[in-house]
Write a protein that holds these residues in place. Structure first.
Motif, PDB file in Angstrom:
ATOM      1  N   LEU A   1       0.808  -1.231   0.000  1.00 11.38           N
ATOM      2  CA  LEU A   1       0.000   0.000   0.000  1.00 11.38           C
ATOM      3  C   LEU A   1       0.838   1.277   0.000  1.00 11.38           C
ATOM      4  CD1 LEU A   1      -3.110  -0.747   2.241  1.00 11.38           C
ATOM      5  CD2 LEU A   1      -3.080  -0.096  -0.164  1.00 11.38           C
ATOM      6  N   PRO A   2       1.778   1.458   0.940  1.00  9.01           N
ATOM      7  CA  PRO A   2       2.501   2.732   0.919  1.00  9.01           C
ATOM      8  C   PRO A   2       3.616   2.757  -0.120  1.00  9.01           C
ATOM      9  CG  PRO A   2       3.269   1.433   2.747  1.00  9.01           C
ATOM     10  CD  PRO A   2       2.181   0.632   2.084  1.00  9.01           C
ATOM     11  N   THR A   3       4.130   1.598  -0.532  1.00  6.07           N
ATOM     12  CA  THR A   3       5.383   1.599  -1.272  1.00  6.07           C
ATOM     13  C   THR A   3       5.215   1.462  -2.775  1.00  6.07           C
ATOM     14  OG1 THR A   3       5.492  -0.711  -0.643  1.00  6.07           O
ATOM     15  CG2 THR A   3       6.893   0.796   0.543  1.00  6.07           C
ATOM     16  N   LEU A   4       4.104   0.875  -3.226  1.00  4.48           N
ATOM     17  CA  LEU A   4       4.002   0.589  -4.657  1.00  4.48           C
ATOM     18  C   LEU A   4       3.710   1.816  -5.497  1.00  4.48           C
ATOM     19  CD1 LEU A   4       2.233  -2.868  -4.645  1.00  4.48           C
ATOM     20  CD2 LEU A   4       4.538  -2.345  -5.356  1.00  4.48           C
ATOM     21  N   ARG A   5       3.334   2.917  -4.842  1.00  8.56           N
ATOM     22  CA  ARG A   5       3.114   4.146  -5.614  1.00  8.56           C
ATOM     23  C   ARG A   5       4.433   4.847  -5.914  1.00  8.56           C
ATOM     24  NH1 ARG A   5      -2.150   5.576  -5.931  1.00  8.56           N
ATOM     25  NH2 ARG A   5      -3.539   4.668  -4.373  1.00  8.56           N
ATOM     26  N   LEU A   6       5.478   4.461  -5.141  1.00  7.78           N
ATOM     27  CA  LEU A   6       6.751   5.176  -5.257  1.00  7.78           C
ATOM     28  C   LEU A   6       7.663   4.499  -6.254  1.00  7.78           C
ATOM     29  CD1 LEU A   6       7.180   5.549  -1.450  1.00  7.78           C
ATOM     30  CD2 LEU A   6       6.625   7.361  -3.031  1.00  7.78           C
ATOM     31  N   LYS A   7       8.836   5.119  -6.455  1.00  5.49           N
ATOM     32  CA  LYS A   7       9.847   4.495  -7.302  1.00  5.49           C
ATOM     33  C   LYS A   7      10.199   3.128  -6.733  1.00  5.49           C
ATOM     34  CE  LYS A   7      13.570   6.774  -8.405  1.00  5.49           C
ATOM     35  NZ  LYS A   7      14.644   7.771  -8.217  1.00  5.49           N
ATOM     36  N   SER A   8      10.629   2.225  -7.613  1.00  4.96           N
ATOM     37  CA  SER A   8      10.752   0.841  -7.165  1.00  4.96           C
ATOM     38  C   SER A   8      11.836   0.661  -6.105  1.00  4.96           C
ATOM     39  CB  SER A   8      11.017  -0.070  -8.353  1.00  4.96           C
ATOM     40  OG  SER A   8      12.314   0.139  -8.815  1.00  4.96           O
ATOM     41  N   ASP A   9      12.828   1.572  -6.051  1.00  4.74           N
ATOM     42  CA  ASP A   9      13.851   1.424  -4.996  1.00  4.74           C
ATOM     43  C   ASP A   9      13.221   1.476  -3.621  1.00  4.74           C
ATOM     44  OD1 ASP A   9      14.477   2.811  -7.290  1.00  4.74           O
ATOM     45  OD2 ASP A   9      16.348   3.594  -6.490  1.00  4.74           O
ATOM     46  N   TYR A  10      12.155   2.271  -3.502  1.00  6.40           N
ATOM     47  CA  TYR A  10      11.542   2.409  -2.196  1.00  6.40           C
ATOM     48  C   TYR A  10      10.853   1.119  -1.774  1.00  6.40           C
ATOM     49  CZ  TYR A  10      12.631   7.294  -1.822  1.00  6.40           C
ATOM     50  OH  TYR A  10      13.320   8.471  -1.697  1.00  6.40           O
ATOM     51  N   LEU A  11      10.356   0.386  -2.758  1.00  6.34           N
ATOM     52  CA  LEU A  11       9.785  -0.925  -2.444  1.00  6.34           C
ATOM     53  C   LEU A  11      10.890  -1.840  -1.925  1.00  6.34           C
ATOM     54  CD1 LEU A  11       7.266  -2.751  -2.553  1.00  6.34           C
ATOM     55  CD2 LEU A  11       8.112  -3.567  -4.742  1.00  6.34           C
ATOM     56  N   ALA A  12      12.062  -1.752  -2.556  1.00  7.42           N
ATOM     57  CA  ALA A  12      13.193  -2.566  -2.103  1.00  7.42           C
ATOM     58  C   ALA A  12      13.542  -2.229  -0.656  1.00  7.42           C
ATOM     59  CB  ALA A  12      14.394  -2.330  -3.017  1.00  7.42           C
ATOM     60  N   LEU A  13      13.611  -0.925  -0.362  1.00  7.24           N
ATOM     61  CA  LEU A  13      13.891  -0.480   1.009  1.00  7.24           C
ATOM     62  C   LEU A  13      12.892  -1.051   1.993  1.00  7.24           C
ATOM     63  CD1 LEU A  13      14.430   3.369   1.069  1.00  7.24           C
ATOM     64  CD2 LEU A  13      15.992   1.614   1.766  1.00  7.24           C
ATOM     65  N   ALA A  14      11.612  -0.836   1.687  1.00  2.74           N
ATOM     66  CA  ALA A  14      10.572  -1.197   2.637  1.00  2.74           C
ATOM     67  C   ALA A  14      10.510  -2.705   2.814  1.00  2.74           C
ATOM     68  CB  ALA A  14       9.223  -0.656   2.168  1.00  2.74           C
ATOM     69  N   THR A  15      10.666  -3.466   1.719  1.00  3.83           N
ATOM     70  CA  THR A  15      10.543  -4.911   1.846  1.00  3.83           C
ATOM     71  C   THR A  15      11.735  -5.500   2.596  1.00  3.83           C
ATOM     72  OG1 THR A  15      11.400  -5.012  -0.406  1.00  3.83           O
ATOM     73  CG2 THR A  15       9.058  -5.357  -0.123  1.00  3.83           C
ATOM     74  N   LEU A  16      12.926  -4.932   2.362  1.00  3.94           N
ATOM     75  CA  LEU A  16      14.083  -5.428   3.105  1.00  3.94           C
ATOM     76  C   LEU A  16      13.907  -5.123   4.598  1.00  3.94           C
ATOM     77  CD1 LEU A  16      16.881  -6.786   2.688  1.00  3.94           C
ATOM     78  CD2 LEU A  16      17.852  -4.532   2.913  1.00  3.94           C
ATOM     79  N   GLY A  17      13.489  -3.891   4.892  1.00  5.14           N
ATOM     80  CA  GLY A  17      13.228  -3.534   6.285  1.00  5.14           C
ATOM     81  C   GLY A  17      12.170  -4.421   6.893  1.00  5.14           C
ATOM     82  N   PHE A  18      11.160  -4.743   6.100  1.00  2.07           N
ATOM     83  CA  PHE A  18      10.051  -5.592   6.543  1.00  2.07           C
ATOM     84  C   PHE A  18      10.552  -6.959   7.009  1.00  2.07           C
ATOM     85  CE2 PHE A  18       7.062  -8.881   4.848  1.00  2.07           C
ATOM     86  CZ  PHE A  18       5.992  -8.663   5.703  1.00  2.07           C
ATOM     87  N   SER A  19      11.382  -7.624   6.197  1.00  2.00           N
ATOM     88  CA  SER A  19      11.811  -8.957   6.600  1.00  2.00           C
ATOM     89  C   SER A  19      12.738  -8.869   7.806  1.00  2.00           C
ATOM     90  CB  SER A  19      12.491  -9.692   5.446  1.00  2.00           C
ATOM     91  OG  SER A  19      13.642  -9.026   5.058  1.00  2.00           O
TER      92      SER A  19
END
Lengths: 289, 285
Positions: free
Chosen positions: B79-97
């Motif tokens: 929800l918060p990350t897919l609207r942003l540039k894809s690097d931010y998804l990488a950041l959030a998903t790495l932080g998530f795990s």
């Protein structure tokens, strides 16, 4: 009251530690245009190198100025051997990012196989001061002073020097910068050397202050990028300020939550910023996708 | 005999990580989302299945709920990350795990921390029969993923990877597609996690470890993005390569790091010399 002040001070210390990672992380992101997750692993490697050198001799502090130079060359080597070959193959920033993840895990495993998974302690005297019932160690003071000076040094470098101008030019538009005679590969080398040297010096200080474990690099790079997102990835000063905010919020959070949840607090903050203000507090406005 | 048992054990793990790699391909390969949190979904599936099954919920149902919980966490993360540039998804998903690992270590009341959760019921006791089940599920997942990617929905996902703006102009709701595909990818990862927990009848915070992340990423990229059979081949290659280490008397405590070093080097070499892998049809965004 003194508990609150002590927590604020601890937050300030944590923030300085995070800022040593986030400053380089955001500078590499701005100029090289990819998220270099291996940045924390250079820190861990430098800390372990210092550990080995300092356990060999009595004059551990003699190595203090040498380690950052070694770290700088490690970063330069990584850039030359891996990132440059990727750029030559016209790799996208996503490929560079995945390569940096691979490097992060590789360096982490390398540290673990050389020095073992057990926690290591650097034997350097670290006296504790008590000022107005607030406790702080000598190394913690060094960390704070170092991180604040990095803030100003990087500001001066980027705004006042020719090299900084060239860096900003490459950051703004690599092609145009090249046509006016700036060698972007050379700029990337400088960036990696400077950022890795900073994080290497940070690794020594953090290594003395905390204990060494192979995972320290990964843990710190996550704090570093969280701080950078809070302040704004597109601004070094923002990233440093964001790290301080993160450190203070994390430590104040202990008032309500057990300290094991520090990491969870920082992730929730990251999540909230991505949701509400992805450009960060001090960053430039960012285009969507 | 011991050798055959060992081979069956490795094949079981290969099957489970095969499901994980194929599901990773859905988000990273077919849709171009830099999802670094796949071990997080894997772990969510494992822990949910374990906790439910240990508290008396039938195992099959626990597996299903584990996958659904994983699906939901994928949606929430997107929800918060897919609207942003894809690097931010990488950041959030790495932080998530990473955060899940920290929760699993610290939420002792629920997860018993580093001690882990032993005694998780197994789907079936015998390893050979377990292997048949794992491969049965692998084939089903393989076919499902194949069907998804051939469907209209899957085609739009590939269009988003290749040119999101163009897909938007054609009137596609790209955000919805991205978030659904991340959820589906997480669903299968959760299923793999549940199977993993049931197979080992044990789960601990190391399930969120980076060793598995580099394993599935290397397998994905060696096999090639957006190719289901590539992922399948990739995981077989990568599960086989480090195995000789065990038979040449390599110290046991170094095998874990050695595997990570091997996978890391393979991944870097592939990225530099053959970024499309064996069957790849797309580049990393």
């Amino acid at each position: 009251m003194s508990l609150l002040l002590q927590l604020l001070l601890n937050g300030l210390i944590a923030g300085s530690i995070y800022s040593l990672v986030s400053s380089g992380f955001s500078l590499i992101y701005q100029v090289n245009k990819f998220m270099n997750f291996a940045h924390g692993s250079v820190l861990a490697l430098s800390a372990y190198l210092f550990y080995s050198l300092s356990s060999m001799t009595e004059f551990a502090l003699f190595f203090l100025p040498i380690i950052p130079i070694i770290s700088g060359f490690i970063g330069l080597g990584l850039n030359r051997s891996i990132y440059r070959s990727l750029r030559k193959g016209k790799s996208t920033s996503g490929v560079l990012l995945i390569a940096s993840i691979a490097l992060m895990i590789l360096l982490n495993a390398l540290i673990q196989s050389i020095w073992g998974a057990a926690v290591r302690i650097i034997q350097v005297k670290n006296p504790i001061f008590e000022i107005l019932s607030l406790r702080i160690t000598l190394v913690q003071i060094c960390i704070i002073v170092f991180s604040i000076s990095i803030f100003f040094i990087l500001y001066f470098l980027m705004k006042k020097t020719k090299l900084g101008k060239a860096m900003r030019a490459v950051s703004d538009n690599k092609e145009v910068a090249q046509t006016i005679g700036i060698n972007s590969e050379k700029i990337y080398d400088y960036i990696f050397f400077i950022c890795s040297a900073i994080v290497g010096a940070g690794g020594v200080l953090i290594g003395i202050e905390q204990n060494l474990s192979p995972q320290m690099g990964i843990a710190l790079v996550i704090k570093g990028f969280t701080g950078a997102v809070i302040g704004g990835l597109s601004s070094i000063q923002g990233a440093i300020a964001g790290s301080f905010i993160l450190g203070i919020l994390e430590n104040l959070g202990i008032l309500w939550l057990p300290s094991g949840y520090k990491d969870a607090i920082s992730f929730i903050i990251l999540f909230l910023f991505l949701l509400i203000k992805p450009s960060g507090l001090f960053g430039k406005k960012m285009r969507e996708a | 005999m011991a050798f055959i048992n060992y081979v069956i054990h490795i094949l079981n793990l290969t099957g489970i990580f095969g499901i994980l790699t194929i599901s990773l391909n859905l988000s990273v390969g077919f849709t171009g989302l830099l999802n670094l949190g796949h071990v997080g979904f894997f772990g969510i599936g494992a822990y949910t299945t374990a906790l439910l099954a240990l508290n008396g919920v039938p195992l099959i149902l626990s597996l299903l709920i584990g996958s659904v919980v994983s699906f939901i966490s994928g949606i929430i993360l997107g929800l918060p990350t897919l609207r942003l540039k894809s690097d931010y998804l990488a950041l959030a998903t790495l932080g998530f795990s990473f955060i899940l690992s920290s929760l699993a270590k610290n939420w002792i009341g629920l997860t018993r921390g580093a001690l882990g959760l032993p005694g998780i019921p197994r789907l079936i006791h015998d390893n050979t029969l377990f292997l048949w089940i794992v491969f049965g599920i692998l084939i089903v997942v393989y076919l499902l993923v194949f069907l998804i990617t051939r469907s209209r929905f899957g085609k739009v996902c590939e269009a988003i990877r290749d040119d999101e703006l163009a897909a938007k102009i054609l009137g596609k709701n790209t955000f919805l597609h991205k978030i659904l595909i991340l959820g589906i990818s997480a669903f299968f990862a959760g299923l793999a996690g549940g199977l993993f927990a049931s197979y080992l009848s044990f789960v601990d915070p190391s399930i969120f470890g980076l060793g598995d992340l580099i394993l599935i990423f290397s397998a994905l990229i060696i096999g090639g993005l957006a190719s289901v059979k590539g992922s399948f081949l990739g995981i077989i290659i990568l599960m086989t390569i480090p195995e000789p280490l065990r038979f040449i008397g390599f110290p046991i405590y170094l095998i874990g790091p050695a595997r990570e070093i091997i996978f890391g080097i393979i991944l870097l070499l592939i990225l530099i010399h053959k970024p499309r892998g064996i069957f790849g049809r797309a580049d990393i965004s």
